[in-house]
Design a protein around this motif. Structure first.
Motif: not given
Ligand code: 7RM
Length: 652
Positions: A18-26, A411-415, A426-431
């Motif tokens: 959906p178009a929404e997926f390509s929306k910019e991240a927060r 897909c980004p990976i959030v570890d 507590m610690i993680s990337p922000l996609p």
């Protein structure tokens, strides 16, 4: 068939995001993250206050934080109802008819509950609990398969201000009894059984055994019919979910409770045998799980979010129930094993439901690698847009496989690093904002003052190994260990003075400030005076093309203090041999240095693990030391693994 319909069908076959997926991240860039992070550390109350304000409060708080180390109170004076925040507040707009839970049972049944439907079921079950004597602050044990009713029971407790303590369905009757006794629970919610690899787990039978052996505080057992397996119902004590639910109304007002009202107790193992009852409270916990779910999983209304954890673990509490539901997300819940009936079950589910976010554990990822890519390749995973990892450090090889084979390199990976105690990530990337890198959980979340300290309390320099700490309180932190404040102080707050939380993990930061978690401090070896992370040696081993999984422990050694013993499982197609044994030792020596060269390598078909995938090194240590395995082994996935390891040890 009209052309329109045909072209629609073609589109269905290859997933169109959906178009929404390509929306910019927060959060849109590393610079934006850094700016917001700096502000959040300078004024944590401002950041957390703004996050909490996005929730529904029946009474606003007076003070964001009251901190008398090591005891914190968040949003003091505020009143809220956690279940109202996960349900009622989504009922006023379009989300009312949105799927809250999409569930699949292991045998293949499918159910979908909209927010409206979930709300109704929670209200009804809250009334069932009430009718069965549950009052505010009473403890309720939930011992269930992964069915929607597990989440319904949790949310129903929250609605009443009762305190749930979920006991993982893979645990034994002794664990139920110990936990019920420790928190003096009055009610157990369970099922006649649950499915795992085609077999029925006899949950009710285990509850009966627990209650026969003790747990006298339990007055009522509420039994959900899941498998239809025969159970013995004790008159006066046991009642059926479906009978009780017919007797009650679907109206259950969401009363506001103090922000610090206890929400749940979750037991977790410590360094001693007795599990710790980690206590979480309402306003702070919800703020932490809400905010991290929003930023880290970047949830959107078009998402189908799948967290593969069971509700028996903290990940199932925070990222299957409270975090995503407070965000109004659609959560996918799957009851069974990933290799049932075939090794492609996960990929089949992702394809069928167009799952967009997958949050799972490295141990699962390594199993998938071992099973082979052919199971993945059968399915279209193009709906996925974000991947997550949790539970242990993810080795770079597994990270790369996850990225390439599952994430299609898009897909980004959030570890995500966090603990039962921390309540939230507590610690993680922000996609979409901060960089990811195989093997590191990267950077702390907003408001989280994470650091690495040396023995003296000084902050370590780049790439210097030390102890991971959190220097400021955060809203979703544990409040205590149930009934044992002394142990709470000793375990987490004694190492350093001044209200610094000791996570119990060893870690280092690279020059960019990324956190590399080495593993539990009690998993660190001392070989000839050199500190050596078991995870480091394991990482070296699994980087060898033949190795599927490795666990390294120390064995007492006269000369070196500790010798390095590696338990190794091989990928399919490779066989254990003297030559391979030598080669692996050389491989580790080459990657880390001669000091890390394993003294022994033991090939094994499987490693003993808890059901959440943590390798039980204590058992391996005891096997190495030649001892008989004693103590609590109820969290083992497969007892036969221990037996066969002991045997092969004897043959050496
Ligand atoms: C969420 C959970 C906590 C311990 C923790 C670490 C390890 C968890 C990661 C990780 C490296 C990660 N809670 N751990 N996540 N290590 N990278 N992303 O697992 O209470 O069961 O375990 O798990 O050692 O202290 S837990």
């Amino acid at each position: 068939m009209s052309k329109n319909i045909e072209s629609h069908l073609v589109e269905e076959r290859t997933f169109q995001p959906p178009a929404e997926f390509s929306k910019e991240a927060r959060v849109k860039s590393l610079a934006a993250y850094r700016k917001k992070y700096a502000a959040s550390i300078a004024d944590p109350a401002a950041f957390w206050g703004a996050e909490a304000a996005e929730l529904s409060w029946q009474k606003p708080w007076d003070t964001v934080l009251e901190w008398k180390p090591p005891f914190a109170k968040w949003f003091v004076g505020g009143k809220l109802n956690v279940s109202e925040n996960c349900l009622d507040r989504h009922l006023t707009g379009a989300r009312r008819n949105k799927a809250a839970i999409i569930w699949e049972g292991e045998p293949g049944e499918k159910r979908t509950l909209t927010y409206q439907q979930l709300h109704r079921e929670v209200c009804r079950f809250a009334n069932v609990l009430k009718a069965n004597g549950v009052k505010t602050k009473d403890r309720v044990i939930i011992y269930m398969p992964l069915v929607p009713e597990a989440a319904i029971a949790m949310l129903a407790c929250a609605r009443l201000g009762a305190v749930h303590s979920v006991v993982f369905g893979g645990f034994s009757s002794e664990s139920i009894r110990d936990r019920a006794e420790d928190c003096e629970a009055t009610v157990v919610v369970t099922a006649d059984g649950g499915y795992r690899r085609g077999k029925v787990v006899p949950l009710k039978e285990n509850v009966d055994a627990a209650l026969a052996a003790g747990a006298d505080s339990i007055k009522r057992v509420i039994v959900l019919k899941r498998t239809g397996s025969p159970v013995t119902m004790q008159p006066g004590r046991d009642v059926y979910w479906h009978d009780e639910i017919e007797k009650v109304s679907a109206v259950s007002p969401a009363k506001g409770f103090d922000s610090e009202h206890p929400l749940f107790i979750l037991y977790t193992s410590g360094s001693t045998g007795k599990p710790k009852g980690i206590l979480h409270t309402s306003g702070g916990y919800l703020t932490g799980t809400y905010s991290t779910s929003k930023y880290i999983f970047d949830l959107r209304d078009s998402d189908v979010y799948w967290c593969t954890a069971d509700v028996g673990w903290i990940t199932g509490h925070s990222y299957l129930v409270y975090g995503p539901l407070s965000n109004g997300a659609t959560v996918l819940m799957y009851e069974g094993a990933p290799d049932w009936p075939e090794k492609d079950r996960f990929w089949k589910i992702i394809e069928e439901y167009h799952v967009t976010i997958l949050y799972t554990a490295p141990t699962a990822i390594r199993a998938f690698i071992k099973w082979g890519d052919q199971h993945v390749k059968k399915h279209d995973l193009s709906s996925l847009r974000l991947l997550g990892s949790v539970g242990e450090p993810i080795n770079p090889e597994a990270w790369m496989w996850y990225h390439k084979v599952i994430g299609g390199e898009r897909c980004p990976i959030v570890d995500t690093w966090w603990q039962t105690e921390t309540g939230a990530i507590m610690i993680s990337p922000l996609p979409g904002a901060t960089p990811t890198k195989p093997g590191t959980a990267t950077l702390p979340f907003f408001g989280i003052d994470a650091a690495i300290l040396d023995e003296t309390g000084k902050e370590c320099g780049p790439n210097e190994g030390g102890k991971l700490v959190i220097r400021q309180p955060w809203p979703s932190m544990l409040r205590s260990i149930w009934g044992d404040k002394a142990r709470y102080k000793d375990t987490y707050w004694k190492e350093y003075a001044g209200g610094i939380y000791l996570a119990g993990d060893g870690a280092r930061r690279d020059k960019e400030g990324n956190f590399w978690i080495v593993g539990r401090l009690d998993d660190v070896l001392n070989v000839s005076g050199h500190r050596l992370g078991t995870a480091e040696v394991e990482g070296a081993l699994v980087s060898h093309e033949t190795v599927a999984e490795a666990a390294v422990v120390g064995r007492p050694d006269e000369i070196k203090g500790q010798a390095v013993v590696a338990f190794v499982t091989l990928k399919s197609g490779y066989a254990a041999s003297e030559a391979l044994n030598k080669e692996l030792k050389g491989h580790v020596a080459k990657i880390i240095g001669a000091i890390a060269r394993p003294d022994d390598i033991r090939f094994t078909a499987a490693l003993p693990k808890t059901r959440s995938g943590k390798i039980m090194r204590r058992l391996l240590k005891e096997i190495c030391a030649g001892g008989v395995v004693k103590g609590d082994t109820t969290t083992l996935e497969d007892f036969s693994v221990v037996a066969s390891l002991q045997q092969s040890g004897n043959e050496d």
